[in-house]
Write an enzyme that holds these catalytic residues in place. Structure first.
Site, PDB file in Angstrom:
ATOM      1  N   GLY A   1       5.555   6.446  12.852  1.00  0.00           N
ATOM      2  CA  GLY A   1       6.385   5.439  12.192  1.00  0.00           C
ATOM      3  C   GLY A   1       5.946   4.020  12.520  1.00  0.00           C
TER       4      GLY A   1
ATOM      5  N   ASP B   1      12.035  -1.382   0.803  1.00  0.00           N
ATOM      6  CA  ASP B   1      10.895  -2.051   0.140  1.00  0.00           C
ATOM      7  C   ASP B   1      10.627  -1.498  -1.252  1.00  0.00           C
ATOM      8  OD1 ASP B   1       9.715   0.302   1.175  1.00  0.00           O
ATOM      9  OD2 ASP B   1       7.929  -0.711   1.952  1.00  0.00           O
TER      10      ASP B   1
ATOM     11  N   ASP C   1       4.329  -2.242   4.880  1.00  0.00           N
ATOM     12  CA  ASP C   1       3.402  -2.023   6.003  1.00  0.00           C
ATOM     13  C   ASP C   1       2.092  -2.783   5.789  1.00  0.00           C
ATOM     14  OD1 ASP C   1       5.412  -0.287   6.574  1.00  0.00           O
ATOM     15  OD2 ASP C   1       4.281   1.526   6.103  1.00  0.00           O
TER      16      ASP C   1
HETATM   17  C1  GLA Z   1       7.034   3.878   5.385  1.00  0.00           C
HETATM   18  C2  GLA Z   1       6.471   3.237   4.120  1.00  0.00           C
HETATM   19  C3  GLA Z   1       7.080   1.856   3.884  1.00  0.00           C
HETATM   20  C4  GLA Z   1       8.607   1.901   3.947  1.00  0.00           C
HETATM   21  C5  GLA Z   1       9.080   2.637   5.203  1.00  0.00           C
HETATM   22  C6  GLA Z   1      10.575   2.843   5.226  1.00  0.00           C
HETATM   23  O1  GLA Z   1       6.629   3.138   6.495  1.00  0.00           O
HETATM   24  O2  GLA Z   1       5.078   3.125   4.224  1.00  0.00           O
HETATM   25  O3  GLA Z   1       6.634   1.339   2.651  1.00  0.00           O
HETATM   26  O4  GLA Z   1       9.128   2.458   2.784  1.00  0.00           O
HETATM   27  O5  GLA Z   1       8.455   3.905   5.327  1.00  0.00           O
HETATM   28  O6  GLA Z   1      11.226   1.621   5.312  1.00  0.00           O
END
Ligand code: GLA
Length: 406
Positions: free
Chosen positions: A132, A39, A180
């Protein structure tokens, strides 16, 4: 983690403040099916919103303040919207981490010149923290939903996602991308969202019938503020600079292959992950649209290998979980999900095998890692929502219905 009951939250509000709340807002956590660490490189991601969320029951107030109690942290915070407007991000010093998200979102909304009405609220969440699954985006977007409701602001999901991302980048200090917050603000039940983070466009992709998304929580945790997340982002920016582009996702896989020799390690591996992951994400989207879950599953496994070997954000616990999941029949593929360094993996599993799969993987993990795994089949839900508090009993089903298999 106990599931949130909105009706009980309403009771807690009445017990604390002696008045009934007016609104209930919910913003979900997410699991990213594929497209990891792409992203912030202007690439593609394919997340879904899950039936774990941050909830706020609230009542507007007219004195320009916010007062919020967190039932998870047994703590309260209060701030003036005027101060939030004048505070600069460098003065972010709130000792309560969760309260920083509230202040950050208030600050960021006011950077857009929105006139805010404050609120009194009670907050509770059931997105595990540091796993996560984006508990931070859930609280940010729930806070934005609360302000949008009390201040009668239009709900423009992409703009809201940008506002919440700015809160997290500038106020909280994590240089996250936009995935997210976007999925938490915009998701549609039963659908994944293919987001083109470079062009800021998205497309809904229905989840095929007969497959279940299973979350495999290793029980290990990380804090992105201390992890190598910001470092990975910087490495990607340096790799892009060496390759003469602004963002790695501007390069196709073929262009990368012809130019990669100029990159020293670890930049070459970092860039290889990002650019191959973009390709996999588009292929996975096609496979999902065609109902080809076997192909989708294989791409998940390839994504995991790339995150483990090239991007180096997996961990022994995540690798073990993925191995155990993939050795079970009925599993189409598995990989770590989210930023990495700990937390959760996900597996795509035949729906009629999912409960048995969850039990077997959890038992095997416990035996080999000597650590309890939480494995659950998740429902793919809507993004941020708001209901009148008087309807709490009717929305309770979403919070109460447990899909935890063990
Ligand atoms: C975290 C960040 C996202 C993205 C993920 C990895 O969740 O908040 O913006 O970069 O890691 O894909």
């Amino acid at each position: 983690m106990p599931r949130v009951s909105p009706a009980k939250l309403v009771d807690a509000f009445v017990a604390s403040f002696g008045q009934k709340p007016t609104w209930i807002v919910r913003a979900p956590g997410r699991v990213n099916l594929i497209g990891e660490h792409t992203d912030y490189n202007g690439g593609f991601v394919l997340p879904v919103a899950i039936d774990r969320a941050a909830w706020i029951v609230l009542r507007p107030r007219s004195d320009g303040r916010v007062w919020a109690e967190s039932l998870d942290f047994h703590a309260a915070t209060g701030f003036s919207l005027k101060i939030a407007r004048e505070l600069t991000p460098s003065t972010r010093s709130h000792p309560l981490a969760w309260a920083r998200y509230l202040e950050g979102v208030a600050w960021s909304l006011q950077q857009e010149a929105f006139a805010l009405t404050g609120w009194t609220g009670v907050i509770r969440g059931d997105v595990p923290i540091g796993a996560g699954l984006s508990s931070s985006a859930a609280i940010e977007v729930a806070t934005a939903r609360a302000f949008a409701t009390t201040s009668v602001l239009p709900w423009q999901p992409v703009r809201i996602a940008q506002i919440c991302q700015r809160a997290e980048n500038a106020w909280v200090g994590v240089n996250c991308g936009i995935m997210d917050q976007w999925i938490a603000a915009a998701a549609r039940a039963g659908h994944a969202l293919l987001i083109d983070c470079g062009r800021l466009q998205s497309h809904e992709v229905p989840i095929p019938r007969g497959v279940a998304v299973v979350i495999l929580d290793t029980g290990t945790r990380r804090d992105l503020r201390d992890s190598s997340y910001n470092q990975r982002r910087q490495e990607c920016e340096e790799a892009a600079c060496l390759l003469g582009v602004k963002m790695l996702s501007e390069l196709s896989w073929e262009e990368f292959q012809s130019r990669q020799a100029i990159l020293p390690e670890p930049y070459r591996r970092r860039a290889r992950h990002v650019i191959s992951e973009n390709k996999r994400t588009l292929e996975a989207t096609q496979a999902m649209r065609a109902g080809n879950v076997e192909r989708f599953g294989r791409l998940l496994s390839e994504s995991h290998q790339s995150l483990r070997d090239d991007f180096e954000v997996s961990s022994p616990a995540l690798n073990l979980m993925v191995e155990l999941a993939e050795s079970e029949s009925g599993c189409f593929g598995a990989r770590m999900t989210g930023a990495g360094f700990g937390g959760c993996a996900l597996a795509l599993v035949a729906a009629d095998r999912a409960a048995e799969f969850a039990e077997r993987v959890a038992a095997q993990y416990q035996k080999q890692a000597r650590c309890e795994a939480k494995v659950y089949v998740c429902r793919v839900t809507d993004g941020a929502q708001v209901w009148p508090a008087a309807e709490a009993e009717n929305v309770a089903c979403l919070g109460d219905e447990s899909h935890t298999c063990i």
